[in-house]
Enzyme design. Structure first.
Site, PDB file in Angstrom:
ATOM      1  N   GLU A 111     -22.814  13.359  36.045  1.00 15.65           N
ATOM      2  CA  GLU A 111     -24.072  12.779  36.867  1.00 15.65           C
ATOM      3  C   GLU A 111     -23.528  11.860  38.031  1.00 15.65           C
ATOM      4  O   GLU A 111     -22.624  11.221  37.954  1.00 15.65           O
ATOM      5  CB  GLU A 111     -24.897  12.010  35.886  1.00 15.65           C
ATOM      6  N   LYS A 128     -23.648   8.374  39.848  1.00 15.74           N
ATOM      7  CA  LYS A 128     -23.764   7.062  39.397  1.00 15.74           C
ATOM      8  C   LYS A 128     -24.345   6.188  40.710  1.00 15.74           C
ATOM      9  O   LYS A 128     -23.495   6.054  41.509  1.00 15.74           O
ATOM     10  CB  LYS A 128     -22.503   6.559  39.378  1.00 15.74           C
ATOM     11  N   ARG A 186     -30.341  -0.687  36.486  1.00 16.01           N
ATOM     12  CA  ARG A 186     -30.823  -0.068  35.224  1.00 16.01           C
ATOM     13  C   ARG A 186     -31.950  -0.388  34.635  1.00 16.01           C
ATOM     14  O   ARG A 186     -32.324  -1.603  34.466  1.00 16.01           O
ATOM     15  CB  ARG A 186     -29.657  -0.152  34.209  1.00 16.01           C
ATOM     16  N   ARG A 203     -31.247  -4.225  32.089  1.00 19.89           N
ATOM     17  CA  ARG A 203     -29.845  -3.978  31.121  1.00 19.89           C
ATOM     18  C   ARG A 203     -29.689  -5.242  30.343  1.00 19.89           C
ATOM     19  O   ARG A 203     -29.385  -4.860  29.101  1.00 19.89           O
ATOM     20  CB  ARG A 203     -28.605  -3.878  32.049  1.00 19.89           C
ATOM     21  N   GLU A 239     -32.110   4.707  36.861  1.00 16.98           N
ATOM     22  CA  GLU A 239     -31.771   3.867  37.944  1.00 16.98           C
ATOM     23  C   GLU A 239     -32.735   3.552  39.006  1.00 16.98           C
ATOM     24  O   GLU A 239     -32.806   4.614  39.664  1.00 16.98           O
ATOM     25  CB  GLU A 239     -30.367   4.421  38.473  1.00 16.98           C
ATOM     26  N   PHE A 295     -32.419   9.130  33.901  1.00 21.27           N
ATOM     27  CA  PHE A 295     -30.989   9.885  33.124  1.00 21.27           C
ATOM     28  C   PHE A 295     -31.032   9.933  31.624  1.00 21.27           C
ATOM     29  O   PHE A 295     -30.089  10.578  31.135  1.00 21.27           O
ATOM     30  CB  PHE A 295     -29.660   9.242  33.855  1.00 21.27           C
ATOM     31  N   LYS A 353     -17.228   5.960  33.318  1.00 22.17           N
ATOM     32  CA  LYS A 353     -17.479   5.948  34.779  1.00 22.17           C
ATOM     33  C   LYS A 353     -16.214   6.143  35.481  1.00 22.17           C
ATOM     34  O   LYS A 353     -15.247   5.595  35.144  1.00 22.17           O
ATOM     35  CB  LYS A 353     -18.379   4.603  35.171  1.00 22.17           C
TER      36      LYS A 353
END
Ligand code: AMP
Length: 588
Positions: A250, A252, A257, A272, A302, A342, A423
């Site tokens: 996906e 980033k 977040r 977050r 996001e 997401f 990530k």
């Protein structure tokens, strides 16, 4: 239950930093605490009244606390201030003053945990003009009946200075030992905690029913879930070692977040760290409901700042303008965002945590109706390292930080940093030291305030050997209304009906220009690009070089001819240098 028992434990805990001893003091306290009071004890131990995400804070100004102490002890304010300065700690000063108390009361009420907690709760709820007087009254009445040891911790809690740093996980350990007999069951407590983010609720459940209730802890709307975290990998190969042959990649994005909880007309947003951030994003509250087809849901997204004229993503710093208490409406207009969904953790009354990534993604795609504001995060299933590299390039060129790689059959592991999510960022992310002088070769019509003008320009470097103008970026940032007008005027007599054969770009501009006008640009880095053609095939087959986050500095370089513009060779040198800097940094 007497508050002195809590004060005693806090006192012991102040005297040690050893985790085992800290845990044992907590175990001893929990064992003598009636189950219905245990949430209050757990919150007070951390200097809180409720979990952080509910935003209930005691927060009394020290000035008021000093006055209250003066009222209850009969000691003058200056004397208390003197004692406070001497001790350097308001809790200690309070204990000393209470020891020397000159004024005694005849009817002393026993201080219970319930009384302390309920009084502090009332104080936290007080608002408005008269609240200061009321706060003072409540505090002085508590301190009036408190022993020096109790007063010490009451003073620390009300002024938000407890600072014992009792970690959530130490409390979970202690609860596990106290109510299930061993630390073995901690993972069950942890599961319940990750699902509801409320230590008090977990404590009450385990104190009343042991492990039984923990297994059935339910996700519910408006109880934030502790977010799943990702591990870092440096290359597609490393990702493959951890995740196998096939996984999801996906984009980033570089934003904030946001955990979105929706039920009927109500939307609450958590950060977050599970802080309630609803007030910073009135636009999400207003618009997200229209994009989600579900009675209730918990989703993750996001939020990213965008340039409304060009649709480009902007760096994270832009979002920080939203973090303000006042004038939020203005900030919403000035710093527009998109919401890029997401994950989905709950929908129509059911938890999705145990579903696989693939199943959750399918639900997400089904319940989201994409519009200009809300989108589903771009994703592709990758099977080879080249596919990962290609998608990474696309992501970087769209303004992303890199990729998130996710295992297709993994559940949502709340609160865990697991290798099911990886990530992959670019390993070199230095700001370019230099600006570049680039040739305007094309333009794209603007939207919004830039309707009828250009919203973004297509820019090229100069290839000296071939006498061509391969593109390196599209820029829509850094323009003021005046500079945009000026550039529009200047470019108006450079328009050509057909693209000059010396211009090379994967982008189709709305308008093409004779390559003549040179402007100055700064950028955050140079990346490989399948779209832009500067240094095509030189570093990687099929890729050129592009600027990431380009920004117009405001300078039109009238003195420069297009042949004086930054050359392709210079762009390549800058690209290679930024790699070297990172390698040099890695050695230290
Ligand atoms: P980091 O902050 O570098 O540890 O990276 C994790 C963060 O990336 C998350 O907390 C999200 O804010 C952000 N992020 C951006 N895109 C995604 C995505 N597609 N999936 C999960 N997290 C994402």
């Amino acid at each position: 239950m007497r508050f002195s028992l809590v004060a005693e434990t806090l006192g012991y805990m102040e005297g040690t930093t050893k985790r085992l001893e800290l845990t044992q003091h907590l175990v001893d306290l929990f064992k003598i605490t009636p189950p219905e009071i245990i949430p209050k004890v757990v919150y007070l131990l951390q200097g809180k009244l409720r979990p952080d995400h509910e935003g209930i804070e005691v927060g009394v100004a020290e000035k008021i606390a000093v006055k209250a102490l003066s009222k209850s002890s009969g000691v003058s304010v200056p004397k208390i201030e003197h004692e406070y300065k001497k001790a350097g700690d308001f809790g200690q000063a309070t204990a000393t003053i209470l020891e020397q108390k000159t004024q005694t009361t005849f009817l002393k009420e026993d201080i219970t945990v319930e009384r302390v907690y309920d009084t502090l709760f009332r104080i936290a709820e007080l608002k408005g003009n008269r609240s200061q007087d009321m706060k003072m009254k409540y505090i002085s009445s508590l301190l009036n009946d408190a022993s020096p040891a109790e007063g010490r911790f009451i003073a620390k809690i009300i002024t938000a200075n407890l600072r014992l740093g009792i970690a959530d996980y130490t409390i979970l350990d202690a609860l596990s030992i106290a109510f299930t007999g061993s630390k073995e069951n901690r993972s069950l407590l942890e599961y319940a905690y990750n699902v509801c983010s409320d230590l008090g609720r977990v404590a009450e459940a385990v104190a009343k029913n042991g492990t039984e209730e923990l297994k059935h802890f339910q996700v519910s709307v408006f109880s934030p879930i502790r977010p799943m975290l990702a591990e870092r990998v440096k290359s597609p190969e490393e990702a493959r070692e951890k995740m196998g042959q096939e996984f999801a990649a996906e984009y980033k994005l570089d934003g904030e977040r946001v955990q979105i909880h929706i039920q009927k007309e109500t939307t609450i947003l958590y950060s977050r760290s599970l802080e309630n951030i609803t007030s910073y994003y009135p636009d999400i509250v207003e618009k997200i409901g229209k994009a989600i087809k579900a009675k209730d849901a918990i989703l993750e997204a996001e939020a990213v700042a965008i340039n409304e004229n060009t649709g480009e993503f902007l760096p994270f710093q832009e979002l920080m303008h939203r973090r303000r208490k006042y004038n939020i409406t203005k900030a919403v207009q000035e710093y527009p965002i998109t919401v890029n969904l997401f994950d989905v953790m709950f929908v129509d009354g059911k938890s999705c945590l145990d579903l696989t990534y693939k199943e959750r993604r399918k639900i997400l795609e089904n319940i989201v109706t994409e519009d200009a504001f809300a989108r589903v995060m771009p994703m592709t299933i990758v099977k080879t390292d080249d596919e990962v590299e290609d998608f990474l390039e696309n992501a970087i060129n769209s303004g992303c930080e890199g990729l998130m790689l996710k295992q297709l059959d993994s559940s949502y592991r709340a609160g865990a940093r697991a290798s099911n999510w990886l990530k992959l960022k670019r390993e070199y992310r230095n700001e370019l030291g230099d600006s570049l002088d680039l040739v305007v070769v094309g333009a794209f019509y603007g939207r919004g305030r830039r309707t009828g003008k250009y919203g973004a320009l297509l820019l090229s470097a100069y290839n000296e050997e071939e006498d061509t103008y391969p593109s390196v970026c599209k820029v829509g940032t850094g323009f003021t209304d005046e500079s945009l007008d000026q550039i529009y005027q200047i470019l108006s007599d450079k328009i050509i009906v057909k693209k000059d054969p010396r211009i090379a770009s994967g982008l189709e501009a709305d308008v093409w220009f004779e390559p003549e006008v040179v402007i100055e640009i700064v950028a955050s880095e140079i990346t490989l690009s399948p779209i832009h053609k500067a240094a095509l095939d030189q570093i990687r087959k099929g890729s050129g070089l592009a600027l990431r986050f380009p920004k117009f500095t405001g300078k039109i370089r009238f003195e420069k001819t297009p042949e004086n513009a930054t050359s392709v060779n210079e762009v390549m040198t800058m690209y290679n240098n930024q790699k070297k800097v990172v390698q040099a940094e890695k050695q230290f």
